[in-house]
Design an enzyme around this catalytic site. Structure first.
Site, PDB file in Angstrom:
ATOM      1  N   TRP A 184      19.078  -0.124 -16.365  1.00 58.72           N
ATOM      2  CA  TRP A 184      18.022  -1.128 -16.415  1.00 58.72           C
ATOM      3  C   TRP A 184      17.593  -1.287 -17.855  1.00 58.72           C
ATOM      4  O   TRP A 184      17.440  -0.313 -18.592  1.00 58.72           O
ATOM      5  CB  TRP A 184      16.803  -0.720 -15.571  1.00 58.72           C
ATOM      6  CG  TRP A 184      15.675  -1.688 -15.769  1.00 58.72           C
ATOM      7  CD1 TRP A 184      15.532  -2.916 -15.197  1.00 58.72           C
ATOM      8  CD2 TRP A 184      14.567  -1.549 -16.674  1.00 58.72           C
ATOM      9  NE1 TRP A 184      14.404  -3.543 -15.658  1.00 58.72           N
ATOM     10  CE2 TRP A 184      13.794  -2.723 -16.582  1.00 58.72           C
ATOM     11  CE3 TRP A 184      14.167  -0.540 -17.564  1.00 58.72           C
ATOM     12  CZ2 TRP A 184      12.637  -2.918 -17.331  1.00 58.72           C
ATOM     13  CZ3 TRP A 184      13.014  -0.732 -18.313  1.00 58.72           C
ATOM     14  CH2 TRP A 184      12.251  -1.909 -18.188  1.00 58.72           C
ATOM     15  N   GLU A 225      20.557  -2.936 -12.540  1.00 60.74           N
ATOM     16  CA  GLU A 225      19.271  -3.241 -11.901  1.00 60.74           C
ATOM     17  C   GLU A 225      18.609  -4.454 -12.533  1.00 60.74           C
ATOM     18  O   GLU A 225      18.428  -4.521 -13.746  1.00 60.74           O
ATOM     19  CB  GLU A 225      18.343  -2.026 -12.022  1.00 60.74           C
ATOM     20  CG  GLU A 225      16.962  -2.249 -11.459  1.00 60.74           C
ATOM     21  CD  GLU A 225      16.050  -1.052 -11.684  1.00 60.74           C
ATOM     22  OE1 GLU A 225      14.850  -1.153 -11.344  1.00 60.74           O
ATOM     23  OE2 GLU A 225      16.513  -0.011 -12.209  1.00 60.74           O
ATOM     24  N   LYS A 227      15.475  -7.547 -12.784  1.00 58.54           N
ATOM     25  CA  LYS A 227      14.019  -7.630 -12.800  1.00 58.54           C
ATOM     26  C   LYS A 227      13.613  -9.092 -12.957  1.00 58.54           C
ATOM     27  O   LYS A 227      14.354  -9.895 -13.540  1.00 58.54           O
ATOM     28  CB  LYS A 227      13.434  -6.793 -13.940  1.00 58.54           C
ATOM     29  CG  LYS A 227      11.940  -6.538 -13.822  1.00 58.54           C
ATOM     30  CD  LYS A 227      11.476  -5.453 -14.784  1.00 58.54           C
ATOM     31  CE  LYS A 227      10.016  -5.110 -14.553  1.00 58.54           C
ATOM     32  NZ  LYS A 227       9.541  -4.030 -15.442  1.00 58.54           N
ATOM     33  N   ASP A 258      15.338  -3.151  -6.930  1.00 53.61           N
ATOM     34  CA  ASP A 258      14.033  -2.506  -7.000  1.00 53.61           C
ATOM     35  C   ASP A 258      13.047  -3.389  -6.262  1.00 53.61           C
ATOM     36  O   ASP A 258      12.914  -4.581  -6.560  1.00 53.61           O
ATOM     37  CB  ASP A 258      13.616  -2.321  -8.462  1.00 53.61           C
ATOM     38  CG  ASP A 258      12.331  -1.525  -8.611  1.00 53.61           C
ATOM     39  OD1 ASP A 258      11.313  -1.927  -8.032  1.00 53.61           O
ATOM     40  OD2 ASP A 258      12.339  -0.510  -9.333  1.00 53.61           O
ATOM     41  N   HIS A 261      10.727  -5.750  -8.215  1.00 54.02           N
ATOM     42  CA  HIS A 261      11.284  -6.565  -9.291  1.00 54.02           C
ATOM     43  C   HIS A 261      11.554  -8.013  -8.899  1.00 54.02           C
ATOM     44  O   HIS A 261      12.396  -8.675  -9.499  1.00 54.02           O
ATOM     45  CB  HIS A 261      12.580  -5.934  -9.813  1.00 54.02           C
ATOM     46  CG  HIS A 261      12.341  -4.748 -10.668  1.00 54.02           C
ATOM     47  ND1 HIS A 261      13.331  -4.152 -11.427  1.00 54.02           N
ATOM     48  CD2 HIS A 261      11.217  -4.020 -10.915  1.00 54.02           C
ATOM     49  CE1 HIS A 261      12.836  -3.114 -12.083  1.00 54.02           C
ATOM     50  NE2 HIS A 261      11.551  -3.022 -11.782  1.00 54.02           N
ATOM     51  N   HIS A 285      15.764   1.031  -5.373  1.00 52.99           N
ATOM     52  CA  HIS A 285      14.609   1.737  -5.911  1.00 52.99           C
ATOM     53  C   HIS A 285      13.417   1.239  -5.104  1.00 52.99           C
ATOM     54  O   HIS A 285      13.006   0.079  -5.245  1.00 52.99           O
ATOM     55  CB  HIS A 285      14.402   1.444  -7.392  1.00 52.99           C
ATOM     56  CG  HIS A 285      15.165   2.353  -8.289  1.00 52.99           C
ATOM     57  ND1 HIS A 285      15.079   2.296  -9.666  1.00 52.99           N
ATOM     58  CD2 HIS A 285      16.033   3.355  -8.020  1.00 52.99           C
ATOM     59  CE1 HIS A 285      15.864   3.223 -10.193  1.00 52.99           C
ATOM     60  NE2 HIS A 285      16.452   3.868  -9.209  1.00 52.99           N
ATOM     61  N   ASP A 293       5.063  -6.087 -10.470  1.00 49.40           N
ATOM     62  CA  ASP A 293       5.793  -4.823 -10.478  1.00 49.40           C
ATOM     63  C   ASP A 293       4.897  -3.688 -10.958  1.00 49.40           C
ATOM     64  O   ASP A 293       4.991  -3.221 -12.088  1.00 49.40           O
ATOM     65  CB  ASP A 293       7.021  -4.955 -11.386  1.00 49.40           C
ATOM     66  CG  ASP A 293       7.775  -3.650 -11.527  1.00 49.40           C
ATOM     67  OD1 ASP A 293       7.775  -2.860 -10.571  1.00 49.40           O
ATOM     68  OD2 ASP A 293       8.351  -3.409 -12.600  1.00 49.40           O
ATOM     69  N   ASP A 295       4.468  -0.650  -9.322  1.00 52.78           N
ATOM     70  CA  ASP A 295       4.997   0.679  -8.996  1.00 52.78           C
ATOM     71  C   ASP A 295       3.963   1.596  -8.338  1.00 52.78           C
ATOM     72  O   ASP A 295       3.791   2.742  -8.731  1.00 52.78           O
ATOM     73  CB  ASP A 295       5.573   1.345 -10.250  1.00 52.78           C
ATOM     74  CG  ASP A 295       6.825   0.640 -10.720  1.00 52.78           C
ATOM     75  OD1 ASP A 295       7.811   0.640  -9.974  1.00 52.78           O
ATOM     76  OD2 ASP A 295       6.835   0.081 -11.837  1.00 52.78           O
ATOM     77  N   ASP A 325      10.972   4.768  -6.936  1.00 48.16           N
ATOM     78  CA  ASP A 325      10.551   4.478  -8.311  1.00 48.16           C
ATOM     79  C   ASP A 325       9.100   4.017  -8.302  1.00 48.16           C
ATOM     80  O   ASP A 325       8.808   2.843  -8.117  1.00 48.16           O
ATOM     81  CB  ASP A 325      11.445   3.407  -8.928  1.00 48.16           C
ATOM     82  CG  ASP A 325      11.140   3.169 -10.401  1.00 48.16           C
ATOM     83  OD1 ASP A 325      10.260   3.874 -10.944  1.00 48.16           O
ATOM     84  OD2 ASP A 325      11.766   2.287 -11.005  1.00 48.16           O
TER      85      ASP A 325
END
Length: 417
Positions: A184, A225, A227, A258, A261, A285, A293, A295, A325
Site C-alpha cells: 500500500w 491495496e 484506497k 480494505d 478505503h 483488511h 477511513d 480505522d 487493520d
C-alpha cells in the site's frame, strides 16, 4: 443454566435446519485471522531514526501503556492472543525491524532484522504476514513514493519493496506457511490533478520492476491495496481500486480490499463474490470506517456479518485471506485487538451457522417470502450460546469475563511502563 447446557439447547435449534454445529466449530478453529501489530504502538515502529506518522494516516488518543519496545509489543500481542479463540497470524510492517541501535535504511533491511519475530512466531505457533512501509519517511514527505517523478526516489522505494518481499519469503520458509506481502502506498494529491495518467504509468512500471524479482508463492504471496483518499490526498489517489484490480488480474496478484478505503456508501461485502469469479484468491483488511477511513475497532455490525456471510456461503474460506487493520489509542490497545479479532471470528461463526444451502435454494425457486422470513428469524437464533461454548472449548474467557484479564494486565504491566 451453565454454558454447556445453553450450548446443547442452541445446538438443537440449529440442527433442526441441518446445521452441523460440531462441524462448524471444527472448521472455525482452522480459520486464521492476520492480526496487525501496529494497533499496539500506534503505528510507531522501532526505527532508530523514527519519523512522525505521515502518509494520510492518523492515530488519536493517548491511553497509557503504549508498547515502546519489540519485547513489550510481543508481550501485548501474546496477552491479546490468550483471549482470542483459535490459532492466528501476526501482520508486521517493515518499520518493526530490530537493528540493535544501528541506523539501517529501509531499502537495506534484511531477514536478519526480523529473526526475533520469527523465533517468537515459532514459539507461539503463529504465521507472519508483511507490509513494506512507504510512509513516515523523508522520501515520502511530499506524498509520492512509487509514483514519484524523481527516479531516484522511485528506485529507493522499489528496492524497499523488493527487500520486503525477500523478508516475507524468509518468513514463509522458516514458518512453513506463506506470508502475504501487501503493498500500500500513500501516493496522491490534495487538490485536483492536471494529469492523472502519468503517475499511474509510473506506479505500474514500479510494480512491474518490484515483481520482476521472482519469489516462490510457496513462501510469499503478493497483494496490492487500493484506497479512495486520505489526509493530503483528498482529490486523487494514484493506486485506486480500478488501478489495482486491473493490475492484480493481469499480473496474477491478490487484490487486497480494505473496508475503510472506499466511498462511504460502498461496501466490500458486495465486491467479494464478483471478484472471486475472476480471482483465485483475494485478501481483506477489515476495519470500521466512520464517515471516512478512520480505522475504528471492528465491531459486530451488519457489514461485518455480511462479509462473513459472503465468504462462507460462497465456499471461499480457503480463497480469502482475512486480516485486520485498525488503530485506536483512545482505549486499552490490548482490549482493542481482543474486541476486533473476536468480532471477526464471531462474524465467521454467525455465517457458518446459517442454513446457507437452504436459503440459496429458496432464492433459486423464487420463494423470496420464505427467504426473507428465515434470514430475519435467524438473526435472533441463539448464536451467543454457541460462541460462549466455543470460547470455553478453546480455553479462552467466555462472554465479557476477558475484561478482568485486561484490567489485571493493565495494572500489572501497562501502567508500569
Amino acid at each position: 443454566m451453565n454454558i454447556k447446557e445453553q450450548y446443547e439447547m442452541a445446538k438443537e435449534a440449529y440442527e433442526r435446519w441441518g446445521v452441523d454445529v460440531e462441524g462448524v466449530l471444527d472448521k472455525l478453529q482452522k480459520i486464521p485471522i492476520s492480526i496487525h501489530c501496529w494497533q499496539g504502538d500506534d503505528v510507531s515502529g522501532f526505527e532508530v531514526n523514527k519519523q512522525e506518522l505521515s502518509g494520510g494516516i492518523d492515530v488519536t488518543g493517548n491511553y497509557p501503556g503504549k508498547a515502546k519496545t519489540p519485547e513489550q509489543l510481543r508481550g501485548d500481542l501474546e496477552k491479546a492472543l490468550s483471549l482470542i479463540p483459535g490459532k492466528h497470524r501476526v501482520n508486521l510492517h517493515m518499520i518493526y525491524a530490530e537493528t540493535n541501535g544501528e541506523v539501517v535504511e529501509r531499502d537495506q533491511l534484511e531477514p536478519k532484522h526480523f529473526e526475533n519475530w520469527v523465533n517468537w512466531a515459532k514459539e507461539n505457533g503463529l504465521g507472519l504476514d508483511f507490509n513494506p512501509t512507504l510512509f513516515s519517511h523523508p522520501k515520502a514527505a511530499d506524498g509520492l513514493t512509487l509514483a514519484h517523478p524523481d527516479k531516484e526516489i522511485r528506485d529507493y522505494w522499489i528496492r524497499h519493496c523488493i527487500a520486503s518481499r525477500k523478508i516475507a519469503e524468509y518468513f514463509g520458509k522458516e514458518l512453513g506457511t506463506p506470508a502475504l506481502t501487501n503493498i500500500w502506498i500513500p501516493d496522491g494529491f490534495k487538490d485536483i490533478p492536471s494529469d492523472r495518467l502519468t503517475p499511474r504509468q509510473r506506479l505500474k512500471e514500479s510494480l512491474d520492476e518490484i515483481f520482476a524479482v521472482e519469489i516462490d508463492e510457496k513462501y510469499n504471496v503478493d497483494a496490492v491495496e487500493s484506497k479512495l483518499f486520505g489526509i493530503g490526498s483528498e482529490a486523487y489517489v494514484v493506486g485506486s481500486h480500478e488501478f489495482y484490480l486491473g493490475y492484480a488480474l493481469k499480473n496474477n496478484k491478490l487484490c487486497l480490499l480494505d473496508t475503510g478505503h472506499y466511498h462511504p456508501t460502498e461496501v466490500v461485502s458486495n465486491k467479494i463474490s464478483a471478484m472471486l469469479l475472476y480471482s483465485d484468491q483475494l485478501a481483506l483488511h477489515v476495519s470500521r470506517p466512520v464517515r471516512w477511513d478512520s480505522d475504528h475497532v471492528v465491531i459486530f455490525d451488519d457489514e461485518l456479518k455480511e462479509i462473513g456471510l459472503e465468504i462462507v456461503r460462497n465456499g471461499a474460506l480457503d480463497k480469502v485471506r482475512i486480516g485486520l487493520d485498525f488503530f485506536d489509542a483512545s482505549i486499552n490497545r490490548v482490549a482493542a485487538w481482543t474486541i476486533g479479532t473476536r468480532n471477526m471470528i464471531k462474524a465467521l461463526l454467525y455465517a457458518l451457522l446459517q442454513p446457507n444451502e437452504h436459503l440459496k435454494q429458496l432464492q433459486e425457486e423464487g420463494n423470496f417470502t420464505a427467504r426473507l422470513a428465515l434470514m430475519e428469524e435467524f438473526k435472533t437464533y441463539p448464536f451467543g450460546a454457541i460462541w460462549d461454548y466455543y470460547c470455553e472449548k478453546m480455553g479462552v474467557p467466555a462472554k465479557e469475563t476477558w475484561l478482568e484479564d485486561i484490567k489485571h494486565y493493565e495494572n500489572e504491566v501497562l501502567l508500569k511502563r
